[in-house]
Motif scaffolding. Structure first.
Motif, mmCIF file in Angstrom:
data_model
loop_
_atom_site.group_PDB
_atom_site.id
_atom_site.type_symbol
_atom_site.label_atom_id
_atom_site.label_comp_id
_atom_site.label_asym_id
_atom_site.label_seq_id
_atom_site.Cartn_x
_atom_site.Cartn_y
_atom_site.Cartn_z
ATOM 1 N N PRO A 101 0.801 -1.178 0.017
ATOM 2 C CA PRO A 101 0.056 -0.060 0.120
ATOM 3 C C PRO A 101 0.990 1.310 -0.117
ATOM 4 O O PRO A 101 1.862 1.293 0.808
ATOM 5 C CB PRO A 101 -0.927 -0.118 1.308
ATOM 6 N N GLY A 102 0.608 2.063 -0.823
ATOM 7 C CA GLY A 102 1.208 3.358 -1.010
ATOM 8 C C GLY A 102 2.314 3.411 -1.856
ATOM 9 O O GLY A 102 3.030 4.633 -2.355
ATOM 10 N N ASP A 103 2.867 2.241 -2.295
ATOM 11 C CA ASP A 103 4.026 2.377 -3.056
ATOM 12 C C ASP A 103 3.479 2.448 -4.655
ATOM 13 O O ASP A 103 2.328 2.100 -5.016
ATOM 14 C CB ASP A 103 4.617 0.730 -3.329
ATOM 15 N N PRO A 104 4.469 2.964 -5.628
ATOM 16 C CA PRO A 104 3.942 3.247 -6.832
ATOM 17 C C PRO A 104 3.775 1.944 -7.771
ATOM 18 O O PRO A 104 4.473 0.881 -7.326
ATOM 19 C CB PRO A 104 5.035 3.868 -7.509
ATOM 20 N N VAL A 105 2.945 1.947 -8.603
ATOM 21 C CA VAL A 105 2.492 0.591 -9.466
ATOM 22 C C VAL A 105 4.083 0.402 -10.199
ATOM 23 O O VAL A 105 4.668 1.324 -10.682
ATOM 24 C CB VAL A 105 1.482 0.873 -10.514
ATOM 25 N N PRO A 106 4.324 -0.737 -10.055
ATOM 26 C CA PRO A 106 5.547 -1.202 -10.837
ATOM 27 C C PRO A 106 5.581 -1.131 -12.543
ATOM 28 O O PRO A 106 4.240 -1.157 -13.056
ATOM 29 C CB PRO A 106 5.908 -2.808 -10.604
ATOM 30 N N VAL A 107 6.441 -0.678 -13.071
ATOM 31 C CA VAL A 107 6.224 -0.304 -14.663
ATOM 32 C C VAL A 107 7.291 -1.331 -15.386
ATOM 33 O O VAL A 107 8.414 -1.844 -15.341
ATOM 34 C CB VAL A 107 6.969 1.089 -15.036
ATOM 35 N N CYS A 108 6.803 -1.928 -16.488
ATOM 36 C CA CYS A 108 7.579 -2.720 -17.335
ATOM 37 C C CYS A 108 8.644 -1.829 -18.302
ATOM 38 O O CYS A 108 8.437 -0.535 -18.626
ATOM 39 C CB CYS A 108 6.454 -3.126 -18.645
ATOM 40 N N SER A 109 9.833 -2.510 -18.048
ATOM 41 C CA SER A 109 10.903 -1.526 -18.712
ATOM 42 C C SER A 109 11.235 -2.244 -20.100
ATOM 43 O O SER A 109 12.151 -1.709 -20.716
ATOM 44 C CB SER A 109 12.326 -2.043 -17.751
ATOM 45 N N LEU A 110 10.573 -3.068 -20.636
ATOM 46 C CA LEU A 110 10.814 -3.709 -21.824
ATOM 47 C C LEU A 110 9.810 -3.490 -23.040
ATOM 48 O O LEU A 110 9.474 -2.327 -23.400
ATOM 49 C CB LEU A 110 11.262 -5.220 -21.572
ATOM 50 N N GLY A 111 9.166 -4.503 -23.357
ATOM 51 C CA GLY A 111 8.184 -4.490 -24.608
ATOM 52 C C GLY A 111 7.040 -3.274 -24.329
ATOM 53 O O GLY A 111 6.728 -2.634 -25.126
ATOM 54 N N GLU A 112 6.289 -3.566 -23.288
ATOM 55 C CA GLU A 112 5.155 -2.716 -23.019
ATOM 56 C C GLU A 112 5.403 -1.200 -22.548
ATOM 57 O O GLU A 112 4.716 -0.326 -22.813
ATOM 58 C CB GLU A 112 4.139 -3.286 -22.020
ATOM 59 N N ARG A 113 6.532 -1.271 -21.784
ATOM 60 C CA ARG A 113 6.871 0.005 -21.197
ATOM 61 C C ARG A 113 5.912 0.869 -20.519
ATOM 62 O O ARG A 113 5.808 1.963 -20.821
ATOM 63 C CB ARG A 113 7.635 0.787 -22.129
ATOM 64 N N GLY A 114 4.801 0.256 -19.897
ATOM 65 C CA GLY A 114 3.863 0.910 -19.094
ATOM 66 C C GLY A 114 3.683 0.098 -17.771
ATOM 67 O O GLY A 114 4.482 -0.805 -17.414
ATOM 68 N N PRO A 115 2.645 0.559 -16.886
ATOM 69 C CA PRO A 115 2.569 0.007 -15.639
ATOM 70 C C PRO A 115 2.112 -1.562 -15.816
ATOM 71 O O PRO A 115 1.443 -1.971 -16.758
ATOM 72 C CB PRO A 115 1.530 0.802 -15.099
ATOM 73 N N LEU A 116 2.627 -2.180 -14.742
ATOM 74 C CA LEU A 116 2.145 -3.801 -14.563
ATOM 75 C C LEU A 116 0.802 -3.694 -14.166
ATOM 76 O O LEU A 116 0.205 -2.597 -13.753
ATOM 77 C CB LEU A 116 3.011 -4.416 -13.758
ATOM 78 N N GLU A 117 -0.063 -4.715 -14.628
ATOM 79 C CA GLU A 117 -1.382 -4.854 -14.224
ATOM 80 C C GLU A 117 -1.523 -5.814 -13.270
ATOM 81 O O GLU A 117 -0.944 -6.579 -12.921
ATOM 82 C CB GLU A 117 -2.104 -5.624 -15.511
ATOM 83 N N PRO A 118 -2.572 -5.188 -12.375
ATOM 84 C CA PRO A 118 -2.958 -6.062 -11.186
ATOM 85 C C PRO A 118 -3.612 -7.560 -11.601
ATOM 86 O O PRO A 118 -4.113 -7.521 -12.672
ATOM 87 C CB PRO A 118 -4.205 -5.390 -10.479
ATOM 88 N N ARG A 119 -3.158 -8.565 -11.019
ATOM 89 C CA ARG A 119 -3.645 -9.882 -11.197
ATOM 90 C C ARG A 119 -4.497 -10.581 -10.075
ATOM 91 O O ARG A 119 -4.007 -10.306 -8.787
ATOM 92 C CB ARG A 119 -2.729 -10.731 -11.731
ATOM 93 N N PRO A 120 -5.650 -11.079 -10.277
ATOM 94 C CA PRO A 120 -6.312 -11.595 -9.163
ATOM 95 C C PRO A 120 -5.256 -12.793 -8.768
ATOM 96 O O PRO A 120 -4.584 -13.499 -9.492
ATOM 97 C CB PRO A 120 -7.562 -12.299 -9.736
ATOM 98 N N VAL A 121 -5.525 -13.319 -7.269
ATOM 99 C CA VAL A 121 -4.672 -14.391 -6.904
ATOM 100 C C VAL A 121 -5.661 -15.356 -6.185
ATOM 101 O O VAL A 121 -6.710 -14.773 -5.937
ATOM 102 C CB VAL A 121 -3.693 -13.613 -5.800
#
Length: 121
Positions: A101-121
């Protein structure tokens, strides 16, 4: 594409910016090599090239795969990451990140170069 290739792509995606800093210190040829590896990160041969470059930059290549997956999820004793697991937006690698909580959304550094997407667990 094998699981091992997906893991190495994920490691490169996560470590790309720190590897780029090391490459900049090493010189323009190393930066060009890193960019070439990143540009071909979705080719099957990325593992061998990345391992060789990481070793030259002083990064222990043996820890590459161990730093990517798996991530404990909700339901495992003492872990409550439900709703906070983020993954590669294109599904092109095995990268999984836990977002506190409070951390920035991780970002793709390669192909998509956008924010990673939340996944259900």
């Amino acid at each position: 594409m094998g699981e091992e290739e997906l893991v190495y792509r994920a490691w490169l995606c996560r470590r790309y910016l720190s590897l780029r800093e090391l490459a900049l210190r090493d010189g323009p040829d190393t930066v060009a090599e890193l960019e070439a590896i990143a540009g071909s990160a979705f080719d099957a041969a990325v593992r061998d090239r990345l391992t060789a470059l990481a070793r030259r930059l002083g990064v222990d290549a043996r820890v590459v795969a161990s730093r990517v997956v798996p991530i404990p999820v909700s339901g495992a004793a003492g872990h409550a990451h439900a709703g906070r697991i983020y993954a590669c937006p294109g599904g092109s690698c095995a990268r999984r990140e836990v977002r506190a909580p409070g951390d920035p959304v991780p970002v793709c550094s390669l192909g998509e170069r956008g924010p990673l997407e939340p996944r259900p667990v």
